[in-house]
Scaffold this active site. Structure first.
Site, PDB file in Angstrom:
ATOM      1  N   ASP A 116      48.026  18.269  47.024  1.00 49.37           N
ATOM      2  CA  ASP A 116      47.851  16.846  47.331  1.00 49.37           C
ATOM      3  C   ASP A 116      49.187  16.134  47.088  1.00 49.37           C
ATOM      4  O   ASP A 116      49.621  16.005  45.943  1.00 49.37           O
ATOM      5  CB  ASP A 116      46.760  16.264  46.431  1.00 49.37           C
ATOM      6  CG  ASP A 116      46.508  14.786  46.663  1.00 49.37           C
ATOM      7  OD1 ASP A 116      47.479  14.059  46.978  1.00 49.37           O
ATOM      8  OD2 ASP A 116      45.357  14.347  46.508  1.00 49.37           O
ATOM      9  N   ASP A 154      50.323  23.316  50.011  1.00 46.91           N
ATOM     10  CA  ASP A 154      49.038  24.014  49.967  1.00 46.91           C
ATOM     11  C   ASP A 154      49.371  25.463  50.272  1.00 46.91           C
ATOM     12  O   ASP A 154      49.786  25.786  51.399  1.00 46.91           O
ATOM     13  CB  ASP A 154      48.098  23.424  51.027  1.00 46.91           C
ATOM     14  CG  ASP A 154      46.760  24.155  51.103  1.00 46.91           C
ATOM     15  OD1 ASP A 154      46.662  25.288  50.591  1.00 46.91           O
ATOM     16  OD2 ASP A 154      45.820  23.589  51.698  1.00 46.91           O
ATOM     17  N   VAL A 155      49.232  26.335  49.284  1.00 45.45           N
ATOM     18  CA  VAL A 155      49.693  27.723  49.468  1.00 45.45           C
ATOM     19  C   VAL A 155      48.893  28.468  50.529  1.00 45.45           C
ATOM     20  O   VAL A 155      49.314  29.537  50.980  1.00 45.45           O
ATOM     21  CB  VAL A 155      49.688  28.519  48.133  1.00 45.45           C
ATOM     22  CG1 VAL A 155      50.642  27.890  47.132  1.00 45.45           C
ATOM     23  CG2 VAL A 155      48.277  28.662  47.566  1.00 45.45           C
ATOM     24  N   ASN A 188      51.614  29.726  40.416  1.00 46.01           N
ATOM     25  CA  ASN A 188      50.639  29.203  39.465  1.00 46.01           C
ATOM     26  C   ASN A 188      49.388  28.647  40.145  1.00 46.01           C
ATOM     27  O   ASN A 188      48.342  28.554  39.514  1.00 46.01           O
ATOM     28  CB  ASN A 188      51.302  28.105  38.620  1.00 46.01           C
ATOM     29  CG  ASN A 188      50.292  27.375  37.752  1.00 46.01           C
ATOM     30  OD1 ASN A 188      49.791  27.922  36.781  1.00 46.01           O
ATOM     31  ND2 ASN A 188      49.961  26.148  38.135  1.00 46.01           N
ATOM     32  N   TYR A 215      36.906  34.853  40.395  1.00 50.18           N
ATOM     33  CA  TYR A 215      38.192  34.548  39.773  1.00 50.18           C
ATOM     34  C   TYR A 215      38.845  35.808  39.208  1.00 50.18           C
ATOM     35  O   TYR A 215      39.989  36.142  39.540  1.00 50.18           O
ATOM     36  CB  TYR A 215      37.984  33.506  38.679  1.00 50.18           C
ATOM     37  CG  TYR A 215      39.244  33.129  37.944  1.00 50.18           C
ATOM     38  CD1 TYR A 215      40.191  32.303  38.534  1.00 50.18           C
ATOM     39  CD2 TYR A 215      39.479  33.593  36.654  1.00 50.18           C
ATOM     40  CE1 TYR A 215      41.352  31.947  37.864  1.00 50.18           C
ATOM     41  CE2 TYR A 215      40.632  33.236  35.971  1.00 50.18           C
ATOM     42  CZ  TYR A 215      41.568  32.419  36.585  1.00 50.18           C
ATOM     43  OH  TYR A 215      42.707  32.076  35.922  1.00 50.18           O
ATOM     44  N   LYS A 224      42.282  37.884  40.367  1.00 47.43           N
ATOM     45  CA  LYS A 224      43.443  38.044  39.481  1.00 47.43           C
ATOM     46  C   LYS A 224      43.771  39.521  39.260  1.00 47.43           C
ATOM     47  O   LYS A 224      44.933  39.888  39.073  1.00 47.43           O
ATOM     48  CB  LYS A 224      43.201  37.320  38.157  1.00 47.43           C
ATOM     49  CG  LYS A 224      43.140  35.793  38.291  1.00 47.43           C
ATOM     50  CD  LYS A 224      44.450  35.200  38.818  1.00 47.43           C
ATOM     51  CE  LYS A 224      44.471  33.681  38.681  1.00 47.43           C
ATOM     52  NZ  LYS A 224      45.742  33.078  39.124  1.00 47.43           N
ATOM     53  N   THR A 280      42.342  23.481  30.188  1.00 50.07           N
ATOM     54  CA  THR A 280      42.815  22.791  31.397  1.00 50.07           C
ATOM     55  C   THR A 280      41.588  22.350  32.189  1.00 50.07           C
ATOM     56  O   THR A 280      40.462  22.687  31.843  1.00 50.07           O
ATOM     57  CB  THR A 280      43.655  23.738  32.288  1.00 50.07           C
ATOM     58  OG1 THR A 280      42.817  24.824  32.706  1.00 50.07           O
ATOM     59  CG2 THR A 280      44.876  24.280  31.560  1.00 50.07           C
TER      60      THR A 280
END
Length: 245
Positions: A37, A61-62, A88, A164, A168, A203
């Site tokens: 954003d 935006d990857v 990241n 997730y 990873k 976070t």
């Protein structure tokens, strides 16, 4: 003093990414703060500037190849090289394993796996042009097959991390594959690439339930972003050392 090192941090408008950008800027690097954003990226850069950490926000935006290309083109125009890439940007799906659909999982992989590949591929010529290039892939302790298989309690809800953690684990293998490929190619052998895990950090992604602060979590990211030219490559680390695959 030589030219300032150039760093790109993806997903950097908040949390670990923003703190990484702050720390690298304070170390004297020229930091590009990638944010999906653009408004949030600009706001984060303003925050950091108020703290004496000047960074350049870039819309990134990857999962959007045109964004990725635009950032690589900008780095090429501005500096002709990239010294540090911190992948990241991350996504998660907070859903019980039995409810995870392929479509939901695909969205997580788009960011955590394919996003990292897209950014690495686009910036590889710029990394190659650096004297001591470092790539840091921000992974997760929950990606460890060995620790998961042993029943390790990572904190958080073990029943909700299917997408997730799996993404990873794929990122860890990507790290290993790139490291082996780079080491075998004289033109790329100087690139260090590692996966790091900040641990269970408070976070937005963990709903601020994490037991580690952002300052603690970011330590290992900064350590590997500032690795010496003869540092390790193709490893998986936390701030205590190597983590089992």
């Amino acid at each position: 003093m030589g030219m300032a090192e150039v760093a790109l941090v993806t997903g950097a408008n908040k949390g670990l990414g923003k703190e990484t950008a702050r720390r690298l800027a304070h170390l004297g690097m020229t930091v590009y703060l990638g944010s999906r954003d653009p408004d949030r990226g600009t706001a984060a850069a303003r925050d950091l500037a108020a703290d004496g950490a000047a960074v350049t926000p870039v819309p990134l935006d990857v999962t959007d190849p045109s964004d990725v290309r635009a950032v690589a083109d900008r780095l090429r125009r501005d500096h002709g090289r990239l010294d540090v890439l911190v992948n990241n940007a991350g996504a998660t799906v907070d859903t019980p394993a039995a409810s995870v659909t392929a479509a939901r999982m695909r969205k997580v992989f788009e960011v955590n796996v394919f996003g990292a590949v897209g950014v690495i591929h686009a910036t590889l010529p710029l990394l190659q042009a650096s004297d001591a290039p470092r790539v840091v892939n921000v992974s997760s302790t929950t990606a460890s097959l060995a620790l998961t298989g042993d029943g390790t309690d990572f904190g958080g809800d073990a029943g909700r991390r299917l997408a997730y953690s799996t993404s990873k684990t794929a990122l860890n293998m990507l790290t290993l594959q790139y490291a082996r490929a780079f080491a075998a190619d004289p033109a790329l052998a100087h690139i260090r690439i590692n996966a790091v895990t900040p641990g269970y950090t408070a976070t937005d992604m963990t709903g601020h339930q994490g037991t580690r602060t952002v300052a603690e979590g970011v330590r290992v990211i900064v350590e590997f972003a500032t690795l010496s030219a003869d540092g390790p490559t193709g490893g998986f680390f936390n701030d205590q050392g190597a983590v089992p695959w």
